[in-house]
Design an enzyme around this catalytic site. Sequence first.
Site, PDB file in Angstrom:
ATOM      1  N   SER A 102       0.795  -1.237   0.000  1.00 34.46           N
ATOM      2  CA  SER A 102       0.000   0.000   0.000  1.00 34.46           C
ATOM      3  C   SER A 102       0.827   1.286   0.000  1.00 34.46           C
ATOM      4  O   SER A 102       0.247   2.370  -0.009  1.00 34.46           O
ATOM      5  CB  SER A 102      -0.917   0.000   1.221  1.00 34.46           C
ATOM      6  OG  SER A 102      -0.155   0.149   2.407  1.00 34.46           O
ATOM      7  N   ASP A 148      -8.425   6.487  -4.441  1.00 35.58           N
ATOM      8  CA  ASP A 148      -8.604   7.644  -5.334  1.00 35.58           C
ATOM      9  C   ASP A 148      -7.407   7.813  -6.274  1.00 35.58           C
ATOM     10  O   ASP A 148      -7.513   8.461  -7.323  1.00 35.58           O
ATOM     11  CB  ASP A 148      -8.831   8.942  -4.526  1.00 35.58           C
ATOM     12  CG  ASP A 148      -7.742   9.264  -3.502  1.00 35.58           C
ATOM     13  OD1 ASP A 148      -6.745   8.526  -3.419  1.00 35.58           O
ATOM     14  OD2 ASP A 148      -7.901  10.277  -2.785  1.00 35.58           O
ATOM     15  N   GLU A 149      -6.266   7.202  -5.902  1.00 38.39           N
ATOM     16  CA  GLU A 149      -5.054   7.403  -6.698  1.00 38.39           C
ATOM     17  C   GLU A 149      -5.168   6.806  -8.099  1.00 38.39           C
ATOM     18  O   GLU A 149      -4.399   7.164  -8.988  1.00 38.39           O
ATOM     19  CB  GLU A 149      -3.837   6.817  -5.964  1.00 38.39           C
ATOM     20  CG  GLU A 149      -3.629   7.487  -4.618  1.00 38.39           C
ATOM     21  CD  GLU A 149      -2.305   7.131  -3.955  1.00 38.39           C
ATOM     22  OE1 GLU A 149      -1.339   6.853  -4.673  1.00 38.39           O
ATOM     23  OE2 GLU A 149      -2.264   7.141  -2.722  1.00 38.39           O
ATOM     24  N   TYR A 173       2.244   1.816  -7.588  1.00 33.14           N
ATOM     25  CA  TYR A 173       1.182   1.422  -6.647  1.00 33.14           C
ATOM     26  C   TYR A 173      -0.197   1.640  -7.261  1.00 33.14           C
ATOM     27  O   TYR A 173      -1.018   0.724  -7.330  1.00 33.14           O
ATOM     28  CB  TYR A 173       1.309   2.214  -5.339  1.00 33.14           C
ATOM     29  CG  TYR A 173       0.042   2.194  -4.493  1.00 33.14           C
ATOM     30  CD1 TYR A 173      -0.388   1.012  -3.887  1.00 33.14           C
ATOM     31  CD2 TYR A 173      -0.738   3.340  -4.320  1.00 33.14           C
ATOM     32  CE1 TYR A 173      -1.554   0.982  -3.133  1.00 33.14           C
ATOM     33  CE2 TYR A 173      -1.903   3.314  -3.572  1.00 33.14           C
ATOM     34  CZ  TYR A 173      -2.308   2.138  -2.978  1.00 33.14           C
ATOM     35  OH  TYR A 173      -3.472   2.097  -2.242  1.00 33.14           O
ATOM     36  N   LYS A 212       3.561   6.232   7.003  1.00 33.45           N
ATOM     37  CA  LYS A 212       2.584   7.082   6.312  1.00 33.45           C
ATOM     38  C   LYS A 212       2.596   8.473   6.951  1.00 33.45           C
ATOM     39  O   LYS A 212       2.972   8.632   8.129  1.00 33.45           O
ATOM     40  CB  LYS A 212       1.185   6.452   6.393  1.00 33.45           C
ATOM     41  CG  LYS A 212       1.108   5.037   5.790  1.00 33.45           C
ATOM     42  CD  LYS A 212       1.097   5.050   4.276  1.00 33.45           C
ATOM     43  CE  LYS A 212       1.254   3.678   3.636  1.00 33.45           C
ATOM     44  NZ  LYS A 212       0.210   2.736   3.791  1.00 33.45           N
ATOM     45  N   LEU A 213       2.123   9.479   6.193  1.00 29.10           N
ATOM     46  CA  LEU A 213       2.367  10.882   6.567  1.00 29.10           C
ATOM     47  C   LEU A 213       2.042  11.227   8.025  1.00 29.10           C
ATOM     48  O   LEU A 213       2.908  11.699   8.765  1.00 29.10           O
ATOM     49  CB  LEU A 213       1.588  11.816   5.623  1.00 29.10           C
ATOM     50  CG  LEU A 213       1.840  13.291   5.899  1.00 29.10           C
ATOM     51  CD1 LEU A 213       3.191  13.748   5.361  1.00 29.10           C
ATOM     52  CD2 LEU A 213       0.741  14.175   5.295  1.00 29.10           C
ATOM     53  N   VAL A 229       9.092  16.918   4.561  1.00 26.17           N
ATOM     54  CA  VAL A 229       7.892  17.241   3.764  1.00 26.17           C
ATOM     55  C   VAL A 229       8.329  17.308   2.305  1.00 26.17           C
ATOM     56  O   VAL A 229       9.265  18.044   1.963  1.00 26.17           O
ATOM     57  CB  VAL A 229       7.284  18.589   4.217  1.00 26.17           C
ATOM     58  CG1 VAL A 229       6.156  19.006   3.289  1.00 26.17           C
ATOM     59  CG2 VAL A 229       6.787  18.490   5.658  1.00 26.17           C
ATOM     60  N   ARG A 296       8.831  13.604  -4.247  1.00 23.45           N
ATOM     61  CA  ARG A 296       8.662  12.227  -4.701  1.00 23.45           C
ATOM     62  C   ARG A 296       8.552  12.224  -6.236  1.00 23.45           C
ATOM     63  O   ARG A 296       7.887  13.103  -6.808  1.00 23.45           O
ATOM     64  CB  ARG A 296       7.367  11.701  -4.065  1.00 23.45           C
ATOM     65  CG  ARG A 296       6.867  10.412  -4.639  1.00 23.45           C
ATOM     66  CD  ARG A 296       5.444  10.135  -4.173  1.00 23.45           C
ATOM     67  NE  ARG A 296       5.382   9.575  -2.839  1.00 23.45           N
ATOM     68  CZ  ARG A 296       4.255   9.494  -2.122  1.00 23.45           C
ATOM     69  NH1 ARG A 296       3.118   9.953  -2.603  1.00 23.45           N
ATOM     70  NH2 ARG A 296       4.264   8.954  -0.926  1.00 23.45           N
TER      71      ARG A 296
HETATM   72  P1  NAD Z   1      -1.619  -1.733   5.114  1.00 21.41           P
HETATM   73  O1  NAD Z   1      -0.335  -1.729   4.329  1.00 21.41           O
HETATM   74  O2  NAD Z   1      -1.645  -1.113   6.455  1.00 21.41           O
HETATM   75  O3  NAD Z   1      -2.142  -3.227   5.269  1.00 21.41           O
HETATM   76  C1  NAD Z   1      -2.086  -4.170   4.233  1.00 21.41           C
HETATM   77  C2  NAD Z   1      -2.272  -5.541   4.860  1.00 21.41           C
HETATM   78  O4  NAD Z   1      -2.265  -6.498   3.786  1.00 21.41           O
HETATM   79  C3  NAD Z   1      -1.143  -5.928   5.825  1.00 21.41           C
HETATM   80  O5  NAD Z   1      -1.705  -6.435   7.022  1.00 21.41           O
HETATM   81  C4  NAD Z   1      -0.387  -7.016   5.082  1.00 21.41           C
HETATM   82  O6  NAD Z   1       0.199  -7.980   5.938  1.00 21.41           O
HETATM   83  C5  NAD Z   1      -1.487  -7.615   4.216  1.00 21.41           C
HETATM   84  N1  NAD Z   1      -0.968  -8.296   3.015  1.00 21.41           N
HETATM   85  C6  NAD Z   1      -0.048  -7.830   2.138  1.00 21.41           C
HETATM   86  N2  NAD Z   1       0.166  -8.749   1.178  1.00 21.41           N
HETATM   87  C7  NAD Z   1      -0.653  -9.801   1.445  1.00 21.41           C
HETATM   88  C8  NAD Z   1      -0.908 -11.044   0.808  1.00 21.41           C
HETATM   89  N3  NAD Z   1      -0.255 -11.393  -0.296  1.00 21.41           N
HETATM   90  N4  NAD Z   1      -1.834 -11.869   1.348  1.00 21.41           N
HETATM   91  C9  NAD Z   1      -2.494 -11.529   2.483  1.00 21.41           C
HETATM   92  N5  NAD Z   1      -2.279 -10.376   3.139  1.00 21.41           N
HETATM   93  C10 NAD Z   1      -1.373  -9.516   2.619  1.00 21.41           C
HETATM   94  O7  NAD Z   1      -2.686  -1.059   4.147  1.00 21.41           O
HETATM   95  P2  NAD Z   1      -3.945  -0.159   4.511  1.00 21.41           P
HETATM   96  O8  NAD Z   1      -3.516   1.249   4.596  1.00 21.41           O
HETATM   97  O9  NAD Z   1      -4.678  -0.781   5.637  1.00 21.41           O
HETATM   98  O10 NAD Z   1      -4.791  -0.310   3.178  1.00 21.41           O
HETATM   99  C11 NAD Z   1      -5.758  -1.350   3.017  1.00 21.41           C
HETATM  100  C12 NAD Z   1      -6.334  -1.286   1.615  1.00 21.41           C
HETATM  101  O11 NAD Z   1      -6.913   0.002   1.398  1.00 21.41           O
HETATM  102  C13 NAD Z   1      -5.294  -1.489   0.513  1.00 21.41           C
HETATM  103  O12 NAD Z   1      -5.869  -2.264  -0.482  1.00 21.41           O
HETATM  104  C14 NAD Z   1      -5.015  -0.080   0.018  1.00 21.41           C
HETATM  105  O13 NAD Z   1      -4.631  -0.089  -1.349  1.00 21.41           O
HETATM  106  C15 NAD Z   1      -6.347   0.586   0.227  1.00 21.41           C
HETATM  107  N6  NAD Z   1      -6.288   2.048   0.454  1.00 21.41           N
HETATM  108  C16 NAD Z   1      -5.611   2.557   1.540  1.00 21.41           C
HETATM  109  C17 NAD Z   1      -5.610   3.928   1.762  1.00 21.41           C
HETATM  110  C18 NAD Z   1      -4.940   4.540   2.965  1.00 21.41           C
HETATM  111  O14 NAD Z   1      -5.005   5.765   3.135  1.00 21.41           O
HETATM  112  N7  NAD Z   1      -4.318   3.776   3.861  1.00 21.41           N
HETATM  113  C19 NAD Z   1      -6.252   4.788   0.858  1.00 21.41           C
HETATM  114  C20 NAD Z   1      -6.896   4.230  -0.249  1.00 21.41           C
HETATM  115  C21 NAD Z   1      -6.934   2.858  -0.413  1.00 21.41           C
END
Ligand code: NAD
Length: 359
Positions: A102, A148-149, A173, A212-213, A229, A296
């Site tokens: 992520s 949203d990305e 990503y 994360k930020l 930043v 970045r």
């Molecule tokens: P995170 O990185 O905190 O958690 C991801 C989890 O997925 C981890 O627990 C990791 O162990 C697990 N994982 C990774 N690869 C795996 C695999 N092959 N099999 C099983 N588990 C696996 O991410 P997050 O911030 O909680 O984001 C969750 C979802 O939301 C993601 O799909 C991300 O793209 C989406 N998302 C996140 C944000 C944000 O602001 N954090 C914004 C938009 C979308």
Amino acid sequence: MTFTPSCLLVTGGAGFIGSNFIRWVLGHEGGVHVINLDALTYAGNLESLQDVDAEHGPSGDARYSFIHGDVRDLDLMERVLRGEAIPKAPAPDCVVHMAAESHVDRSIMGPGVFVDTNIRGTMTLLEAARAMLKTRARPFRFVQISTDEVYGSLAADDPAFTETTPLAPNSPYSASKASADLLVRSYVETFDFPAIITRCSNNYGPYQFPEKLIPLMITRALADQPLPVYGDGRNVRDWLHVEDHASAIWSVVTGGEIGAVYNIGGSAELPNITVVRCVLQCLGKPESLIKYVQDRAGHDRRYAMNTDRICRELGWQPGHRFDVGIAKTVQWYLDHRQWWERVLNEAYRATNALYLKHS
Ligand code: NAD
């Protein structure tokens, strides 16, 4: 028509959004069982679910189970979806697919694992669910958690992204997430597969990994370290409290239309530098800690979400104003030092802390 799942399979439930979503569902929905399947990468942390496990795990009301597994393992995913992996739990009738790599910066350093996890992982899960539904037709939903990305970048005066904005991802990503979304869409169109896609803005709140930020800025400011930043700090993001995201996902699980896309946002569009200043203000730390660093590569300038659809059709609204949500989040990090200090010591440093390179 309302869909009421009896058992959710949450993939990536040991991550930031997953752990908050599981806590929210088990706390709000009395009859639901949750299976959390997570590979426990550097971002997965079962300590984020200790309270959930105590209350709802095997020694509690037994509505929560954990499987240490990988979404790319087809055989395992088929067994889980047939209900054979956890003997006392019902077979899942809804998948909330969050497992992913992520972090944008990591995708710039090494895109391969993003393609493998986010695209092949989603494909494997779709195949496992399709195979299961072929032999056991029953009410079932697959909710793809996206971002949203995937829509790319906006100029300052562009209108916000809607669900029909063309996909134009700019980082490895977001390209991997957009690819996964397109696979989900193709299953709906080709196989009549019961899937829905949600796309949310930047989440913040408790249990977020400190690369994360917001948690990065909180933990570094507490140590009086420089706050890196990117660029001029004027990149704009919309901020969504993770508990509001959880309630939005639940609205989509129970009321979303199959084949639809729902944007989810927090109605809090802010330049990064404003967010950083807010954190410093909450902590009573000086702005002299801010240190601008090289931007970045391919940094999207602005994201903004039009959330009319989910608000109008499903009656959802974000419950947190940003100023309140950020103060609550900063307080959580102050109250849970042990959680993030352990993460920083044991996992973060061992897996190549990205921002620390700038200090
Ligand atoms: P995170 O990185 O905190 O958690 C991801 C989890 O997925 C981890 O627990 C990791 O162990 C697990 N994982 C990774 N690869 C795996 C695999 N092959 N099999 C099983 N588990 C696996 O991410 P997050 O911030 O909680 O984001 C969750 C979802 O939301 C993601 O799909 C991300 O793209 C989406 N998302 C996140 C944000 C944000 O602001 N954090 C914004 C938009 C979308």
